[in-house]
Design an enzyme around this catalytic site. Structure first.
Site, PDB file in Angstrom:
ATOM      1  N   ASP A  47     -15.931 -59.244 -32.015  1.00 46.40           N
ATOM      2  CA  ASP A  47     -15.845 -57.960 -32.709  1.00 46.40           C
ATOM      3  C   ASP A  47     -14.406 -57.487 -32.723  1.00 46.40           C
ATOM      4  O   ASP A  47     -13.621 -57.869 -31.860  1.00 46.40           O
ATOM      5  CB  ASP A  47     -16.742 -56.907 -32.039  1.00 46.40           C
ATOM      6  N   LYS A 222     -35.462 -58.490 -48.523  1.00 48.19           N
ATOM      7  CA  LYS A 222     -34.920 -57.561 -47.517  1.00 48.19           C
ATOM      8  C   LYS A 222     -34.712 -56.173 -48.121  1.00 48.19           C
ATOM      9  O   LYS A 222     -35.110 -55.151 -47.559  1.00 48.19           O
ATOM     10  CB  LYS A 222     -33.580 -58.103 -46.982  1.00 48.19           C
ATOM     11  N   ARG A 229     -40.061 -48.485 -48.553  1.00 48.93           N
ATOM     12  CA  ARG A 229     -40.262 -47.425 -47.565  1.00 48.93           C
ATOM     13  C   ARG A 229     -39.638 -46.112 -48.058  1.00 48.93           C
ATOM     14  O   ARG A 229     -40.219 -45.051 -47.944  1.00 48.93           O
ATOM     15  CB  ARG A 229     -39.636 -47.849 -46.229  1.00 48.93           C
ATOM     16  N   ARG A 262     -57.086 -48.616 -49.890  1.00 55.71           N
ATOM     17  CA  ARG A 262     -55.906 -49.188 -50.553  1.00 55.71           C
ATOM     18  C   ARG A 262     -54.763 -48.187 -50.673  1.00 55.71           C
ATOM     19  O   ARG A 262     -53.862 -48.364 -51.473  1.00 55.71           O
ATOM     20  CB  ARG A 262     -56.300 -49.731 -51.939  1.00 55.71           C
ATOM     21  N   CYS A 276     -29.911 -47.569 -43.118  1.00 57.63           N
ATOM     22  CA  CYS A 276     -30.544 -48.601 -43.965  1.00 57.63           C
ATOM     23  C   CYS A 276     -31.206 -48.032 -45.219  1.00 57.63           C
ATOM     24  O   CYS A 276     -30.853 -48.416 -46.335  1.00 57.63           O
ATOM     25  CB  CYS A 276     -31.561 -49.376 -43.140  1.00 57.63           C
ATOM     26  N   ARG A 422     -41.005 -31.584 -39.164  1.00 56.81           N
ATOM     27  CA  ARG A 422     -41.755 -32.815 -38.860  1.00 56.81           C
ATOM     28  C   ARG A 422     -43.236 -32.562 -38.610  1.00 56.81           C
ATOM     29  O   ARG A 422     -43.965 -33.490 -38.234  1.00 56.81           O
ATOM     30  CB  ARG A 422     -41.150 -33.497 -37.623  1.00 56.81           C
TER      31      ARG A 422
HETATM   32  N1  SAJ Z   1     -39.080 -41.453 -42.138  1.00 58.17           N
HETATM   33  C1  SAJ Z   1     -39.827 -40.467 -42.741  1.00 58.17           C
HETATM   34  N2  SAJ Z   1     -41.165 -40.704 -42.944  1.00 58.17           N
HETATM   35  C2  SAJ Z   1     -41.759 -41.864 -42.574  1.00 58.17           C
HETATM   36  C3  SAJ Z   1     -40.979 -42.863 -41.955  1.00 58.17           C
HETATM   37  C4  SAJ Z   1     -39.632 -42.635 -41.754  1.00 58.17           C
HETATM   38  O1  SAJ Z   1     -39.314 -39.410 -43.104  1.00 58.17           O
HETATM   39  O2  SAJ Z   1     -42.967 -42.000 -42.789  1.00 58.17           O
HETATM   40  C5  SAJ Z   1     -37.625 -41.255 -41.949  1.00 58.17           C
HETATM   41  C6  SAJ Z   1     -37.153 -41.351 -40.488  1.00 58.17           C
HETATM   42  O3  SAJ Z   1     -37.335 -40.154 -39.817  1.00 58.17           O
HETATM   43  C7  SAJ Z   1     -35.692 -41.726 -40.671  1.00 58.17           C
HETATM   44  C8  SAJ Z   1     -35.710 -42.610 -41.922  1.00 58.17           C
HETATM   45  O4  SAJ Z   1     -36.936 -42.337 -42.587  1.00 58.17           O
HETATM   46  O5  SAJ Z   1     -34.902 -40.587 -40.920  1.00 58.17           O
HETATM   47  C9  SAJ Z   1     -35.584 -44.106 -41.644  1.00 58.17           C
HETATM   48  O6  SAJ Z   1     -36.452 -44.484 -40.597  1.00 58.17           O
HETATM   49  P1  SAJ Z   1     -37.296 -45.841 -40.507  1.00 58.17           P
HETATM   50  O7  SAJ Z   1     -38.398 -45.663 -39.573  1.00 58.17           O
HETATM   51  O8  SAJ Z   1     -37.612 -46.330 -41.858  1.00 58.17           O
HETATM   52  O9  SAJ Z   1     -36.395 -46.881 -39.746  1.00 58.17           O
HETATM   53  P2  SAJ Z   1     -34.925 -47.460 -39.754  1.00 58.17           P
HETATM   54  O10 SAJ Z   1     -34.048 -46.967 -40.852  1.00 58.17           O
HETATM   55  O11 SAJ Z   1     -34.501 -47.232 -38.369  1.00 58.17           O
HETATM   56  O12 SAJ Z   1     -35.183 -49.032 -39.961  1.00 58.17           O
HETATM   57  C10 SAJ Z   1     -35.521 -49.603 -41.207  1.00 58.17           C
HETATM   58  C11 SAJ Z   1     -36.726 -50.533 -40.978  1.00 58.17           C
HETATM   59  N3  SAJ Z   1     -37.272 -50.938 -42.262  1.00 58.17           N
HETATM   60  C12 SAJ Z   1     -38.594 -50.878 -42.533  1.00 58.17           C
HETATM   61  O13 SAJ Z   1     -39.395 -50.417 -41.777  1.00 58.17           O
HETATM   62  C13 SAJ Z   1     -39.013 -51.422 -43.852  1.00 58.17           C
HETATM   63  C14 SAJ Z   1     -36.310 -51.727 -40.096  1.00 58.17           C
HETATM   64  O14 SAJ Z   1     -37.380 -52.646 -39.970  1.00 58.17           O
HETATM   65  C15 SAJ Z   1     -35.092 -52.433 -40.702  1.00 58.17           C
HETATM   66  O15 SAJ Z   1     -34.678 -53.527 -39.903  1.00 58.17           O
HETATM   67  C16 SAJ Z   1     -33.975 -51.433 -40.787  1.00 58.17           C
HETATM   68  O16 SAJ Z   1     -34.393 -50.360 -41.665  1.00 58.17           O
HETATM   69  C17 SAJ Z   1     -32.731 -52.115 -41.316  1.00 58.17           C
HETATM   70  O17 SAJ Z   1     -31.820 -52.336 -40.516  1.00 58.17           O
HETATM   71  O18 SAJ Z   1     -32.690 -52.492 -42.489  1.00 58.17           O
END
Ligand code: SAJ
Length: 447
Positions: A47, A222, A229, A262, A276, A422
């Site tokens: 790094d 990816k 999501r 579904r 992400c 939340r």
């Molecule tokens: N969030 C909501 N409602 C939900 C789920 C999440 O508002 O129902 C919000 C969270 O509070 C947060 C944001 O979304 O602010 C992102 O959270 P997240 O749970 O989606 O997780 P990350 O960003 O930590 O990780 C995601 C994951 N992707 C998926 O679940 C498809 C993880 O598996 C990936 O490895 C990661 O992105 C990445 O590095 O790409």
């Protein structure tokens, strides 16, 4: 010739004599380096940040990830893991894994400069029979249009014949990274059949399930996961706004809709944060200026939510005869998601900045995260609530889900307001105790 190089590499993987260099040793690179070391390989984590290298070599974790500190300590002690500032470490490597950051610029276009720099270093170090893995999230076709030609021209070697090249996206969520690295199925997309096969063999030493595909499909898959999501959460957020208009409760609406076999609607909130979901949808669509309105609109809806929280707060304070300028606001949670200390792209940033701009006194408190985004820092939940006019729950940490409302009521100012971003507080209980309660997606029933 080709078969014998491949067979040699496979045998080095099997007997763990392969020396792996990981380039980019942060949230993704370090768990990767530590887990490959733990399975028996000699791994060097490279790094550019001296503090990361120093921490790892002292057996410490520079990244706050459950279990990582122990894993690093154990493998550094065992002599399997070390860290270095020097890109020249790659000259001794049999496999190089790149997991440098790929952020976006202000104009939402990908910033691939870290990846380009890493490729330059790798290209100059490639030898025949090396395995190169890219795990940085990248726009579709980065492997074919940028990585492959760059490495081939710098090295004078041919991918999939002289050296092996695969895209292996990470799928680990901060907070549960080590478990997810091992248990989540891993996509391995080679630039050709030899690359897919050998990269899959390497990842099978750590991951329980490996799915073989090609590089472009892995890139798009990816980005599709995180975009799906983001779009799903945007739908939940839009439903929340609709429920607020119609006197319905989005929590109950989603619970009922999700009883359909579904349907699987995600959870609405104060905005979408983290490194992400806030970026990957833009990587997915960046090649075309026009179209892709669904993905763009979802990003807009999720980005709108922090401002909606500010508006809800102003309205609630107005109902109790207070203005924002004469109020003290307590923002609970600066981490981007529950039970982690990571503030990257957290919705609380926009919320706090919005309040400060409008002239409110803002305090922030987070049991996991030191960041305050310019708000006054409170050392305890109690201190942050003392004399405060309004608490805003931004992050659903376990401590905030279990907040003692009776104690909070005694600490807070007259006619205290809760803005529940939340939906973790019971509204009936809050109102019984004398709070003015507003929750995201909770419309006031019309009589
Ligand atoms: N969030 C909501 N409602 C939900 C789920 C999440 O508002 O129902 C919000 C969270 O509070 C947060 C944001 O979304 O602010 C992102 O959270 P997240 O749970 O989606 O997780 P990350 O960003 O930590 O990780 C995601 C994951 N992707 C998926 O679940 C498809 C993880 O598996 C990936 O490895 C990661 O992105 C990445 O590095 O790409």
């Amino acid at each position: 010739m080709e078969t014998s190089i491949l067979a040699k590499l496979a045998s080095c993987i099997e007997c763990r004599s392969l020396h792996i260099v990981v380039l980019g040793s942060s949230y993704v690179g370090l768990p990767t380096a530590a887990l490959f070391a733990d399975t028996g390989f000699h791994v060097t984590a490279v790094d550019v940040k001296a503090e990361i290298v120093k921490a790892v070599n002292s057996g410490l974790s520079p990244v706050n990830e459950p279990g990582l500190k122990e894993l690093i300590f154990h493998n550094v002690e065992a002599g399997r893991l070390n860290a270095s500032l020097k890109a020249s470490e790659m000259n001794q490597a049999d496999a190089i894994l790149i997991s440098v950051q790929t952020p976006i610029y202000k104009n939402k276009k990908p910033n691939l400069s870290y990846l380009e720099k890493a490729l330059e270093n790798v290209g100059n170090a490639i030898k025949k029979g090396m395995l190169i893995i890219i795990s940085s999230t990248a726009p579709p076709d980065t492997m074919l249009n940028m990585v492959k030609p760059k490495l081939e021209s710098l090295s004078g070697l041919k991918a999939d014949t002289d050296f092996y090249l695969a895209y292996v996206p990470e799928r680990i969520a901060p907070g549960n990274a080590l478990k997810e690295f091992v248990e989540n199925p891993r996509l391995v997309g080679g630039i050709g059949p030899n690359s897919t096969k050998i990269a899959a063999e390497l990842f099978r030493t750590v991951c329980k399930t490996v799915i073989e595909t090609d590089a472009t499909t892995a890139e798009v898959a990816k980005l599709a996961e995180n975009t799906f999501r983001d779009v799903n959460i945007a739908f939940a957020n839009e439903l929340a706004l609709i429920c607020e208009q119609h006197g319905a409760d989005v929590k109950e609406v989603i619970r009922l809709a999700n009883t359909h076999p579904r349907v699987n609607i995600h959870i609405p909130g104060p905005g979408v944060g983290g490194p992400c979901l806030t970026k990957d949808p833009y990587l997915l669509i960046h090649h075309s200026e026009q179209g892709h309105e669904l993905i763009k609109t979802a990003r807009k809806i999720n980005d709108h939510m922090p401002g909606h929280i500010v508006k809800l707060t102003i309205k609630a304070l107005d109902h109790v005869g207070k203005t924002l300028q004469e109020s003290t606001i307590t923002v609970l949670g600066t981490a981007y998601k529950a039970n982690v200390g990571d503030p990257r792209e957290s919705p609380s940033k926009q919320i706090i900045k919005g309040f400060i701009k409008l002239g409110a006194r803002v305090r922030a408190c987070d049991p996991y995260c030191k960041e305050t985004f310019g708000a006054d820092k409170s050392v305890s939940l109690q201190e942050s609530l003392r004399g405060s006019d309004c608490m805003i729950i931004v992050t659903d940490h376990i401590e905030l889900k279990n907040i003692n409302l009776k104690e909070a009521k005694n600490l807070m100012a007259n006619k205290p307001v809760i803005i529940d971003g939340r939906r973790v507080v019971n509204p009936i209980e809050a109102e019984r105790l004398g709070f003015i309660y507003h929750g995201i997606g909770l419309g006031k029933p019309r009589s």
